[in-house]
Design a protein around this motif. Structure first.
Motif, PDB file in Angstrom:
ATOM      1  N   GLY A  52       0.809  -1.112  -0.120  1.00  0.00           N
ATOM      2  CA  GLY A  52       0.044   0.226   0.074  1.00  0.00           C
ATOM      3  C   GLY A  52       0.929   1.142   0.112  1.00  0.00           C
ATOM      4  N   VAL A  53       1.786   1.165   0.778  1.00  0.00           N
ATOM      5  CA  VAL A  53       2.663   2.676   0.861  1.00  0.00           C
ATOM      6  C   VAL A  53       3.324   2.698  -0.313  1.00  0.00           C
ATOM      7  CG1 VAL A  53       4.760   3.455   2.045  1.00  0.00           C
ATOM      8  CG2 VAL A  53       2.849   2.312   3.287  1.00  0.00           C
ATOM      9  N   ALA A  54       4.149   1.714  -0.949  1.00  0.00           N
ATOM     10  CA  ALA A  54       4.929   1.774  -2.192  1.00  0.00           C
ATOM     11  C   ALA A  54       4.074   2.178  -3.320  1.00  0.00           C
ATOM     12  CB  ALA A  54       5.630   0.484  -2.545  1.00  0.00           C
ATOM     13  N   ALA A  55       2.813   1.701  -3.486  1.00  0.00           N
ATOM     14  CA  ALA A  55       1.778   2.118  -4.713  1.00  0.00           C
ATOM     15  C   ALA A  55       1.528   3.682  -4.294  1.00  0.00           C
ATOM     16  CB  ALA A  55       0.431   1.116  -4.457  1.00  0.00           C
ATOM     17  N   ALA A  56       1.053   4.018  -3.081  1.00  0.00           N
ATOM     18  CA  ALA A  56       0.682   5.458  -2.946  1.00  0.00           C
ATOM     19  C   ALA A  56       1.832   6.435  -3.089  1.00  0.00           C
ATOM     20  CB  ALA A  56       0.354   5.526  -1.443  1.00  0.00           C
ATOM     21  N   LEU A  57       3.295   5.926  -3.022  1.00  0.00           N
ATOM     22  CA  LEU A  57       4.234   6.966  -2.925  1.00  0.00           C
ATOM     23  C   LEU A  57       4.972   6.676  -4.200  1.00  0.00           C
ATOM     24  CD1 LEU A  57       5.764   6.775   0.539  1.00  0.00           C
ATOM     25  CD2 LEU A  57       4.242   8.477  -0.470  1.00  0.00           C
ATOM     26  N   GLU A  58       4.429   5.655  -5.444  1.00  0.00           N
ATOM     27  CA  GLU A  58       5.276   5.601  -6.552  1.00  0.00           C
ATOM     28  C   GLU A  58       5.459   6.569  -7.194  1.00  0.00           C
ATOM     29  OE1 GLU A  58       4.709   2.427 -10.244  1.00  0.00           O
ATOM     30  OE2 GLU A  58       3.083   2.520  -8.688  1.00  0.00           O
ATOM     31  N   GLY A  59       6.638   6.809  -7.719  1.00  0.00           N
ATOM     32  CA  GLY A  59       7.064   8.011  -8.316  1.00  0.00           C
ATOM     33  C   GLY A  59       7.432   9.124  -7.362  1.00  0.00           C
ATOM     34  N   ARG A  60       7.353   9.055  -6.315  1.00  0.00           N
ATOM     35  CA  ARG A  60       7.333  10.231  -5.383  1.00  0.00           C
ATOM     36  C   ARG A  60       8.612  10.101  -4.217  1.00  0.00           C
ATOM     37  NH1 ARG A  60       1.277  12.155  -3.458  1.00  0.00           N
ATOM     38  NH2 ARG A  60       1.148   9.886  -3.092  1.00  0.00           N
ATOM     39  N   ALA A  61       8.530   8.954  -3.816  1.00  0.00           N
ATOM     40  CA  ALA A  61       9.503   8.758  -2.496  1.00  0.00           C
ATOM     41  C   ALA A  61       9.702   7.088  -2.969  1.00  0.00           C
ATOM     42  CB  ALA A  61       8.950   8.830  -1.340  1.00  0.00           C
TER      43      ALA A  61
END
Length: 301
Positions: free
Chosen positions: A175-184
């Motif tokens: 969930g965290v990696a999907a939400a932050l994909e391309g940003r962090a």
């Protein structure tokens, strides 16, 4: 597959249902803590449980979950808040503090098997026989998307380049990696005694892993979830390992210096910094996700 869009939808769906928690103070090295151990039910998992139940047509039989403790408590809390019956299967090795809290939250508790895998298969059979909705601890899109809502909050609260988090089955990481994909970037931290994602990335696919050690009660999945593995590969999640001794030391430091009480699994994320297995670059903005506090604090004196 889970995408940022699904996480954003989950964030809108559970807004107002789950208490938002502060990122709070910086620690030496300009590292921020995300205090998910203060979340309702004592861990981030309430987010995924709410999203799964709110997005499903729940039958009269209610919901069923299998858990080492935290996912079950999240399901029990969400089910009670939403007026849904809940039955939770846990291994006989589940910490008594977690079993007692499950019962206080109104769940029907079934203890079966020595490990999570045995409780999981018993819960699946019960769900099939009863018609109840099954809520997976970490490998359902709705669950992963719900966990990712904490990253949506984090991105709104403080600018970060890297998020360190503990990995068991991989739902939180997904969930965290999907939400932050391309940003962090996301760095997954696991004890050497429970390296499910680390081994999967090395093998190129999820594989069964023997699990033991101080964090097995919360990071006890024997195989990383398919969703978590796919997201880790797609987004370039980095995996690092810490020793059990490093985990114990990090947990004690959180108590001694910050009066924060967390589980050993939770402390794994900070252990990566303390032990030097992850070294931020100069100026790098790092958030450490403190994900759960359903623990017996008697050994922190």
């Amino acid at each position: 597959m889970i995408t940022r869009t699904e996480v954003d939808v989950a964030a809108r769906r559970i807004a107002g249902r789950v208490r938002r928690t502060p990122v709070s103070e910086a620690v030496p090295g300009a590292v921020w803590f995300k205090h998910e151990y203060l979340q309702v039910s004592g861990s981030f998992k309430a987010r995924g449980a709410f999203n799964r139940i709110l997005s499903a047509e729940v039958p009269a039989a209610g919901v069923i979950a299998a858990s080492g403790g935290n996912a079950g408590m999240a399901v029990a809390y969400a089910a009670r808040a939403l007026g849904v019956p809940a039955e939770v299967f846990v291994p006989v090795s589940a910490p008594p503090v977690k079993v007692a809290k499950l019962r206080r939250l109104g769940a029907s508790v079934v203890q079966v098997g020595a490990e999570y895998a045995e409780a999981f298969h018993a819960a699946l059979k019960r769900a099939a026989d009863s018609g109840a909705s099954f809520v997976h601890a970490y490998d359902q899109v709705e669950v992963c998307a719900g966990q990712g809502t904490l990253a949506v909050e984090l991105a709104e609260q403080v600018p970060v380049d890297t998020v360190l988090l503990a990995v068991g089955g991989g739902g939180l990481m997904a969930g965290v990696a999907a939400a932050l994909e391309g940003r962090a970037r996301v760095v997954a931290v696991e004890p050497v005694s429970a390296p499910t994602l680390h081994r999967a990335l090395a093998a190129g696919e999820p594989v069964d892993v023997a699990v033991s050690g101080v964090a097995a009660d919360s990071l006890g999945a024997h195989r990383v979830g398919a969703i978590g593995f796919d997201v880790a590969v797609r987004t370039g999640v980095r995996s690092v390992l810490v020793s059990d001794a490093d985990v114990v030391a990090a947990r004690l430091r959180l108590w001694d210096e910050f009066r924060v009480v967390v589980e050993h699994g939770t402390a794994s994320a900070l252990a990566a910094l303390d032990a030097g297995v992850y070294r931020p670059e100069p100026g790098e903005r790092v958030a450490v996700l403190l994900c759960g506090a359903n623990t017996d604090p008697s050994d922190l004196g």
